[in-house]
Design a protein around this motif. Structure first.
Motif, mmCIF file in Angstrom:
data_model
loop_
_atom_site.group_PDB
_atom_site.id
_atom_site.type_symbol
_atom_site.label_atom_id
_atom_site.label_comp_id
_atom_site.label_asym_id
_atom_site.label_seq_id
_atom_site.Cartn_x
_atom_site.Cartn_y
_atom_site.Cartn_z
ATOM 1 N N LEU A 136 -7.114 6.383 4.792
ATOM 2 C CA LEU A 136 -6.045 6.367 3.797
ATOM 3 C C LEU A 136 -4.823 5.639 4.339
ATOM 4 N N GLU A 137 -4.488 5.901 5.582
ATOM 5 C CA GLU A 137 -3.339 5.218 6.187
ATOM 6 C C GLU A 137 -3.603 3.715 6.311
ATOM 7 N N ALA A 138 -4.835 3.368 6.703
ATOM 8 C CA ALA A 138 -5.187 1.947 6.800
ATOM 9 C C ALA A 138 -5.116 1.283 5.424
ATOM 10 N N ALA A 139 -5.578 2.008 4.393
ATOM 11 C CA ALA A 139 -5.511 1.456 3.031
ATOM 12 C C ALA A 139 -4.061 1.275 2.605
ATOM 13 N N ARG A 140 -3.210 2.246 2.966
ATOM 14 C CA ARG A 140 -1.781 2.117 2.636
ATOM 15 C C ARG A 140 -1.185 0.885 3.324
ATOM 16 N N LYS A 141 -1.546 0.683 4.581
ATOM 17 C CA LYS A 141 -1.035 -0.480 5.312
ATOM 18 C C LYS A 141 -1.517 -1.778 4.666
ATOM 19 N N ARG A 142 -2.814 -1.800 4.274
ATOM 20 C CA ARG A 142 -3.334 -3.005 3.608
ATOM 21 C C ARG A 142 -2.606 -3.260 2.293
ATOM 22 N N ILE A 143 -2.366 -2.187 1.537
ATOM 23 C CA ILE A 143 -1.666 -2.331 0.255
ATOM 24 C C ILE A 143 -0.244 -2.834 0.488
ATOM 25 N N ALA A 144 0.440 -2.285 1.506
ATOM 26 C CA ALA A 144 1.803 -2.733 1.817
ATOM 27 C C ALA A 144 1.798 -4.203 2.213
ATOM 28 N N GLU A 145 0.798 -4.600 3.022
ATOM 29 C CA GLU A 145 0.699 -6.011 3.428
ATOM 30 C C GLU A 145 0.449 -6.910 2.226
ATOM 31 N N ILE A 146 -0.436 -6.466 1.339
ATOM 32 C CA ILE A 146 -0.723 -7.254 0.128
ATOM 33 C C ILE A 146 0.525 -7.373 -0.732
ATOM 34 N N GLU A 147 1.286 -6.268 -0.840
ATOM 35 C CA GLU A 147 2.529 -6.317 -1.619
ATOM 36 C C GLU A 147 3.536 -7.264 -0.985
ATOM 37 N N ARG A 148 3.644 -7.259 0.365
ATOM 38 C CA ARG A 148 4.554 -8.190 1.049
ATOM 39 C C ARG A 148 4.126 -9.637 0.796
ATOM 40 N N GLN A 149 2.816 -9.883 0.876
ATOM 41 C CA GLN A 149 2.326 -11.239 0.622
ATOM 42 C C GLN A 149 2.581 -11.651 -0.815
ATOM 43 N N ALA A 150 2.380 -10.713 -1.753
ATOM 44 C CA ALA A 150 2.630 -11.028 -3.161
ATOM 45 C C ALA A 150 4.108 -11.320 -3.384
ATOM 46 N N GLU A 151 4.989 -10.546 -2.734
ATOM 47 C CA GLU A 151 6.435 -10.788 -2.861
ATOM 48 C C GLU A 151 6.795 -12.144 -2.262
ATOM 49 N N ALA A 152 6.196 -12.474 -1.116
ATOM 50 C CA ALA A 152 6.465 -13.777 -0.496
ATOM 51 C C ALA A 152 5.994 -14.903 -1.404
ATOM 52 N N ARG A 153 4.801 -14.741 -2.015
ATOM 53 C CA ARG A 153 4.311 -15.770 -2.951
ATOM 54 C C ARG A 153 5.232 -15.903 -4.151
#
Length: 191
Positions: free
Chosen positions: A82-99
């Motif tokens: 669950l923590e790893a999934a949260r980290k992946r989701i946060a990373e995806i959100e950061r990448q989406a914000e950067a895009r």
């Protein structure tokens, strides 16, 4: 072929296995303990369903319940997952914000380029209008000069015609005066 005849059953079974073969599925016989049969059937059903079939590993995990915690206890691996999934989701959100930021900047640059092109086109159009206005003024001035030159040429022509008439009269004088004028004028006066 009758519905429940031997040939009908065989042809239906053959068509069924051919349809499965087209999807990359073929029957297999497995020796397993009696208690595992329902799990294997459930996993096979998940892998061979028509809509959204699961891949073999996912189907076996789902049928076996490995992703579900035991009743009454929280699995440490599931909290880590669950923590790893949260980290992946946060990373995806950061990448989406950067895009999104990059796209917004690109749109703004494109808008600025278009505005600059529009301003350049307006300036060029204004320059062309000014050139056309200057050309029209020059043409008007040239027209006025041409009319003035034409007037002067008309006046000069009239004076020349008067001078020619006077010369003709002087050449036509009878006697000595006429001879003297013709002799003095010589080649200067046309005949």
């Amino acid at each position: 072929m009758a519905k429940n005849s031997r040939e009908g059953n065989q042809s239906r079974k053959k068509r069924y296995y051919e349809a499965l073969a087209e999807r990359g599925i073929r029957p297999v016989q497995v020796l397993a303990p009696e208690s595992a049969h329902p799990l294997i059937r459930q996993a096979a059903g998940l892998m061979t369903r028509d809509d959204d079939p699961l891949e073999p590993r996912a189907a076996l995990r789902r049928a076996g319940g490995t992703n579900e915690p035991e009743p009454g206890e929280a699995s440490p691996t599931s909290s880590g997952e669950l923590e790893a999934a949260r980290k992946r989701i946060a990373e995806i959100e950061r990448q989406a914000e950067a895009r999104r930021i990059i796209m917004a900047e690109a749109v703004e640059r494109h808008r600025q380029v278009l505005e600059a092109e529009r301003d350049a086109a307006r300036a060029a159009e204004a320059g062309e209008r000014e050139k056309a206005r200057v050309t029209a003024l020059e043409a008007q001035e040239a027209s006025m000069l041409a009319r003035a030159a034409q007037g002067q040429a008309t006046e000069a022509t009239e004076r020349a015609e008067k001078a020619e008439a006077a010369i003709r009269q002087a050449k036509a004088l009878p006697g000595i005066k006429g001879r003297l004028v013709r002799w003095l004028a010589g080649d200067v006066l046309p005949d």
